[in-house]
Design a protein around this motif. Structure first.
Motif, PDB file in Angstrom:
ATOM      1  N   SER A 231      -0.839  75.400  -5.456  1.00  0.00           N
ATOM      2  CA  SER A 231      -1.261  73.638  -5.629  1.00  0.00           C
ATOM      3  C   SER A 231      -0.250  72.967  -4.679  1.00  0.00           C
ATOM      4  O   SER A 231      -0.236  72.565  -3.867  1.00  0.00           O
TER       5      SER A 231
ATOM      6  N   SER B 264      -4.737  71.365  -4.975  1.00  0.00           N
ATOM      7  CA  SER B 264      -4.065  70.486  -6.046  1.00  0.00           C
ATOM      8  C   SER B 264      -5.542  68.980  -6.199  1.00  0.00           C
ATOM      9  O   SER B 264      -5.835  69.003  -7.361  1.00  0.00           O
TER      10      SER B 264
ATOM     11  N   TYR C  56      -8.330  70.633  -8.375  1.00  0.00           N
ATOM     12  CA  TYR C  56      -7.563  70.435  -9.871  1.00  0.00           C
ATOM     13  C   TYR C  56      -7.398  69.755  -9.986  1.00  0.00           C
ATOM     14  O   TYR C  56      -8.335  69.415 -11.850  1.00  0.00           O
ATOM     15  N   ALA C  57      -7.342  68.749  -9.432  1.00  0.00           N
ATOM     16  CA  ALA C  57      -7.263  67.286 -10.361  1.00  0.00           C
ATOM     17  C   ALA C  57      -8.318  66.387 -10.576  1.00  0.00           C
ATOM     18  O   ALA C  57      -9.108  65.884 -11.690  1.00  0.00           O
TER      19      ALA C  57
ATOM     20  N   ASN D 260     -11.492  69.319 -11.151  1.00  0.00           N
ATOM     21  CA  ASN D 260     -12.095  69.606 -12.010  1.00  0.00           C
ATOM     22  C   ASN D 260     -11.598  70.695 -12.322  1.00  0.00           C
ATOM     23  O   ASN D 260     -11.222  72.112 -11.492  1.00  0.00           O
ATOM     24  N   PRO D 261     -10.247  71.358 -13.111  1.00  0.00           N
ATOM     25  CA  PRO D 261      -9.540  71.921 -13.311  1.00  0.00           C
ATOM     26  C   PRO D 261      -9.753  72.833 -14.508  1.00  0.00           C
ATOM     27  O   PRO D 261      -9.390  74.158 -13.965  1.00  0.00           O
ATOM     28  N   SER D 262     -10.898  72.636 -15.133  1.00  0.00           N
ATOM     29  CA  SER D 262     -11.570  73.989 -15.620  1.00  0.00           C
ATOM     30  C   SER D 262     -12.331  74.873 -15.127  1.00  0.00           C
ATOM     31  O   SER D 262     -11.559  76.392 -14.786  1.00  0.00           O
TER      32      SER D 262
ATOM     33  N   LEU E 294      -9.195  76.303 -12.740  1.00  0.00           N
ATOM     34  CA  LEU E 294      -8.413  77.311 -13.478  1.00  0.00           C
ATOM     35  C   LEU E 294      -9.483  78.731 -14.100  1.00  0.00           C
ATOM     36  O   LEU E 294      -8.639  80.301 -13.786  1.00  0.00           O
TER      37      LEU E 294
ATOM     38  N   THR F  66      -6.902  71.082 -20.376  1.00  0.00           N
ATOM     39  CA  THR F  66      -6.114  71.427 -19.691  1.00  0.00           C
ATOM     40  C   THR F  66      -4.326  70.951 -19.266  1.00  0.00           C
ATOM     41  O   THR F  66      -4.154  70.047 -19.007  1.00  0.00           O
TER      42      THR F  66
ATOM     43  N   ALA G 206      -1.409  70.115 -16.757  1.00  0.00           N
ATOM     44  CA  ALA G 206      -0.578  68.653 -15.722  1.00  0.00           C
ATOM     45  C   ALA G 206      -0.145  69.898 -14.945  1.00  0.00           C
ATOM     46  O   ALA G 206       0.841  70.949 -15.510  1.00  0.00           O
ATOM     47  N   LEU G 207      -0.589  70.010 -13.484  1.00  0.00           N
ATOM     48  CA  LEU G 207      -0.019  70.850 -12.771  1.00  0.00           C
ATOM     49  C   LEU G 207       1.576  70.113 -12.728  1.00  0.00           C
ATOM     50  O   LEU G 207       1.577  68.552 -12.171  1.00  0.00           O
TER      51      LEU G 207
END
Length: 81
Positions: free
Chosen positions: A17, A24, A27-28, A30-32, A35, A48, A50-51
């Motif tokens: 990311s 990145s 992920y912001a 739709n993090p699921s 992952l 979830t 945070a990065l």
């Protein structure tokens, strides 16, 4: 999957990311889903993670060729383990 394997997969996600802004952003949004792409699944009641932000690193490129040329020779030391 054990905890160490999960940690490695999340570390891979974090590192990627930092060098792939599109990952990145995904992920912001739709993090699921992201992952899951890395083999990490969260249940509905677990938030979830945070990065972490990308580190601000300075790139330093050293040019040693001038010094080598001044000496008139180039040495290479190689070791076979």
């Amino acid at each position: 999957m054990d905890a160490i394997e999960q940690d490695w997969r999340f570390a891979e996600l974090v590192a990627l990311s930092w060098i792939e802004p599109a990952l990145s952003l995904r992920y912001a949004q739709n993090p699921s889903q992201v992952l899951a792409e890395f083999g990490l699944h969260v249940t509905g009641d677990v938030s979830t993670p945070a990065l972490p932000p990308a580190p601000q690193l300075a790139l330093v490129i050293e040019d040693f060729t001038g010094e080598m040329k001044a000496r008139g020779s180039v040495s290479c030391f190689c070791a076979k383990g």
